[in-house]
Design an enzyme around this catalytic site. Sequence first.
Site, PDB file in Angstrom:
ATOM      1  N   ALA A  67       0.864  -1.176   0.000  1.00  0.00           N
ATOM      2  CA  ALA A  67       0.000   0.000   0.000  1.00  0.00           C
ATOM      3  C   ALA A  67       0.903   1.229   0.000  1.00  0.00           C
ATOM      4  O   ALA A  67       2.058   1.168   0.452  1.00  0.00           O
ATOM      5  CB  ALA A  67      -0.879  -0.027   1.242  1.00  0.00           C
ATOM      6  N   GLY A 112       0.458  -4.903   1.038  1.00  0.00           N
ATOM      7  CA  GLY A 112      -0.728  -4.973   0.186  1.00  0.00           C
ATOM      8  C   GLY A 112      -0.477  -5.703  -1.124  1.00  0.00           C
ATOM      9  O   GLY A 112      -1.417  -6.231  -1.729  1.00  0.00           O
ATOM     10  N   GLU A 115      -0.802  -9.307  -0.310  1.00  0.00           N
ATOM     11  CA  GLU A 115      -2.237  -9.538  -0.069  1.00  0.00           C
ATOM     12  C   GLU A 115      -3.021  -9.585  -1.382  1.00  0.00           C
ATOM     13  O   GLU A 115      -3.953 -10.373  -1.532  1.00  0.00           O
ATOM     14  CB  GLU A 115      -2.772  -8.439   0.856  1.00  0.00           C
ATOM     15  CG  GLU A 115      -2.153  -8.519   2.247  1.00  0.00           C
ATOM     16  CD  GLU A 115      -2.397  -7.286   3.086  1.00  0.00           C
ATOM     17  OE1 GLU A 115      -1.908  -6.194   2.719  1.00  0.00           O
ATOM     18  OE2 GLU A 115      -3.072  -7.390   4.109  1.00  0.00           O
ATOM     19  N   GLU A 135       4.464  -4.861   7.397  1.00  0.00           N
ATOM     20  CA  GLU A 135       3.725  -3.747   8.003  1.00  0.00           C
ATOM     21  C   GLU A 135       4.189  -3.425   9.416  1.00  0.00           C
ATOM     22  O   GLU A 135       4.153  -2.259   9.834  1.00  0.00           O
ATOM     23  CB  GLU A 135       2.222  -4.060   8.020  1.00  0.00           C
ATOM     24  CG  GLU A 135       1.545  -3.986   6.662  1.00  0.00           C
ATOM     25  CD  GLU A 135       1.583  -5.296   5.883  1.00  0.00           C
ATOM     26  OE1 GLU A 135       2.335  -6.221   6.277  1.00  0.00           O
ATOM     27  OE2 GLU A 135       0.845  -5.406   4.893  1.00  0.00           O
TER      28      GLU A 135
HETATM   29  N1  CAA Z   1       4.593   3.132  -0.836  1.00  0.00           N
HETATM   30  C1  CAA Z   1       4.988   4.271  -1.420  1.00  0.00           C
HETATM   31  N2  CAA Z   1       6.122   4.381  -2.135  1.00  0.00           N
HETATM   32  C2  CAA Z   1       6.877   3.284  -2.246  1.00  0.00           C
HETATM   33  C3  CAA Z   1       6.525   2.060  -1.664  1.00  0.00           C
HETATM   34  C4  CAA Z   1       5.307   2.010  -0.925  1.00  0.00           C
HETATM   35  N3  CAA Z   1       4.862   0.884  -0.369  1.00  0.00           N
HETATM   36  N4  CAA Z   1       7.489   1.146  -1.939  1.00  0.00           N
HETATM   37  C5  CAA Z   1       8.402   1.789  -2.672  1.00  0.00           C
HETATM   38  N5  CAA Z   1       8.046   3.078  -2.854  1.00  0.00           N
HETATM   39  C6  CAA Z   1       8.760   4.119  -3.597  1.00  0.00           C
HETATM   40  C7  CAA Z   1       9.959   4.608  -2.803  1.00  0.00           C
HETATM   41  O1  CAA Z   1       9.555   5.594  -1.859  1.00  0.00           O
HETATM   42  C8  CAA Z   1      10.804   5.180  -3.896  1.00  0.00           C
HETATM   43  O2  CAA Z   1      10.299   6.447  -4.281  1.00  0.00           O
HETATM   44  P1  CAA Z   1      11.311   7.669  -4.602  1.00  0.00           P
HETATM   45  O3  CAA Z   1      12.079   7.194  -5.806  1.00  0.00           O
HETATM   46  O4  CAA Z   1      10.373   8.799  -4.894  1.00  0.00           O
HETATM   47  O5  CAA Z   1      12.150   7.848  -3.408  1.00  0.00           O
HETATM   48  C9  CAA Z   1      10.546   4.226  -5.077  1.00  0.00           C
HETATM   49  O6  CAA Z   1       9.328   3.572  -4.767  1.00  0.00           O
HETATM   50  C10 CAA Z   1      11.634   3.171  -5.200  1.00  0.00           C
HETATM   51  O7  CAA Z   1      11.759   2.510  -3.957  1.00  0.00           O
HETATM   52  P2  CAA Z   1      13.173   2.349  -3.193  1.00  0.00           P
HETATM   53  O8  CAA Z   1      14.104   3.461  -3.552  1.00  0.00           O
HETATM   54  O9  CAA Z   1      12.872   2.134  -1.735  1.00  0.00           O
HETATM   55  O10 CAA Z   1      13.689   1.006  -3.871  1.00  0.00           O
HETATM   56  P3  CAA Z   1      14.679  -0.070  -3.230  1.00  0.00           P
HETATM   57  O11 CAA Z   1      15.058  -0.987  -4.331  1.00  0.00           O
HETATM   58  O12 CAA Z   1      15.763   0.593  -2.457  1.00  0.00           O
HETATM   59  O13 CAA Z   1      13.782  -0.876  -2.157  1.00  0.00           O
HETATM   60  C11 CAA Z   1      11.804  -2.011  -1.407  1.00  0.00           C
HETATM   61  C12 CAA Z   1      12.697  -1.637  -2.604  1.00  0.00           C
HETATM   62  C13 CAA Z   1      12.547  -2.985  -0.483  1.00  0.00           C
HETATM   63  C14 CAA Z   1      10.556  -2.689  -1.956  1.00  0.00           C
HETATM   64  C15 CAA Z   1      11.448  -0.737  -0.624  1.00  0.00           C
HETATM   65  O14 CAA Z   1      10.940   0.233  -1.546  1.00  0.00           O
HETATM   66  C16 CAA Z   1      10.437  -0.924   0.446  1.00  0.00           C
HETATM   67  O15 CAA Z   1      10.744  -1.425   1.523  1.00  0.00           O
HETATM   68  N6  CAA Z   1       9.181  -0.495   0.195  1.00  0.00           N
HETATM   69  C17 CAA Z   1       8.114  -0.535   1.172  1.00  0.00           C
HETATM   70  C18 CAA Z   1       7.607  -1.970   1.390  1.00  0.00           C
HETATM   71  C19 CAA Z   1       6.539  -1.983   2.452  1.00  0.00           C
HETATM   72  O16 CAA Z   1       6.762  -1.658   3.607  1.00  0.00           O
HETATM   73  N7  CAA Z   1       5.327  -2.384   2.054  1.00  0.00           N
HETATM   74  C20 CAA Z   1       4.203  -2.468   2.937  1.00  0.00           C
HETATM   75  C21 CAA Z   1       3.441  -1.189   2.917  1.00  0.00           C
HETATM   76  S1  CAA Z   1       2.199  -1.116   4.181  1.00  0.00           S
HETATM   77  C22 CAA Z   1       0.908  -2.010   3.567  1.00  0.00           C
HETATM   78  O17 CAA Z   1       0.956  -2.573   2.477  1.00  0.00           O
HETATM   79  C23 CAA Z   1      -0.281  -2.025   4.460  1.00  0.00           C
HETATM   80  C24 CAA Z   1      -1.372  -2.905   4.038  1.00  0.00           C
HETATM   81  O18 CAA Z   1      -1.333  -4.106   4.191  1.00  0.00           O
HETATM   82  C25 CAA Z   1      -2.596  -2.333   3.517  1.00  0.00           C
END
Ligand code: CAA
Length: 261
Positions: A67, A112, A115, A135
């Site tokens: 998400a 998400g 999921e 999360e």
């Molecule tokens: N939401 C918003 N933006 C996201 C994102 C997310 N879940 N995942 C990645 N991005 C964005 C980053 O902010 C980044 O944007 P910028 O270029 O503007 O800075 C871009 O995508 C590229 O990401 P990274 O630079 O972080 O890429 P990376 O290769 O270094 O890392 C990754 C990849 C490990 C997937 C890392 O992006 C990450 O940890 N992302 C978040 C994963 C996460 O926590 N997901 C769960 C979200 S909560 C949820 O989903 C709740 C639910 O159940 C409803």
Amino acid sequence: MPSYENVRYEVDGFIATVTVAREKALNALNRHTLNEIAWALGEADGDARVRCVILTGAGEKAFVAGADISEMVEQGATEARGFARAGRAVGDVLENMAKPVIAAVNGFALGGGCELALACDFIYASDKARFGQPEVNLGVIPGFGGTQRLPRRIGAGRAMELVLTGDLIGADEALRIGLVNKVFPAAELMTEARKCADKIASKGPLAISYARRAVRKGAELSLSAGNDLEAELFALLFATSDQKEGMRAFLAKRSANFEGK
Ligand code: CAA
């Protein structure tokens, strides 16, 4: 046909492909993208040409990285509830549509994203796929059905470990624990998903739809009620011309020509 901003919808033969396409954010699910996925799935479900759907992510890096954290960060409880509902609505569409959906997970399927893949009928993964429910790293819990669908897919203990540690697992581990059905080299993932979708599309569409319904709805019922449901759906298929065609074709030693009627 609606035009989408963060989703691509393509139909080729009997197969629709829905691609989450928001690469700048690793296909993260904001509210608008969730709505568009639900619309595209609804479009596939209502499209008489389509017999099977593939759901995937754009680019080489991510299926869906979760998400959208930037959209969630300032939400209060009421907005978060609404956001969870929008995610749940996509899961509900996937549960209830008449056509099967294969998740083709090409990279990160986190939060998400995991999921979303879990709400599909089954998952094919590339060898580069990574799965997780991270999360808890953000101070929250899965909100689009992960605490419910993950234990049903892989068992309570393994699901609990993933949800409580936030650990990511690779495709091989996902295969080992039954989260995904098959793993392919990245370059072959879509071809293999397509092969499977074509195989499903070659069967009687109503039989596929009822088989899917029996398995999905049956999982929510007692064994006895599930067997009742199965018997009713089995019987209903004898009111279709596809059943006559399928059985007559077998007896005549020719291939069946199913029309979904
Ligand atoms: N939401 C918003 N933006 C996201 C994102 C997310 N879940 N995942 C990645 N991005 C964005 C980053 O902010 C980044 O944007 P910028 O270029 O503007 O800075 C871009 O995508 C590229 O990401 P990274 O630079 O972080 O890429 P990376 O290769 O270094 O890392 C990754 C990849 C490990 C997937 C890392 O992006 C990450 O940890 N992302 C978040 C994963 C996460 O926590 N997901 C769960 C979200 S909560 C949820 O989903 C709740 C639910 O159940 C409803």
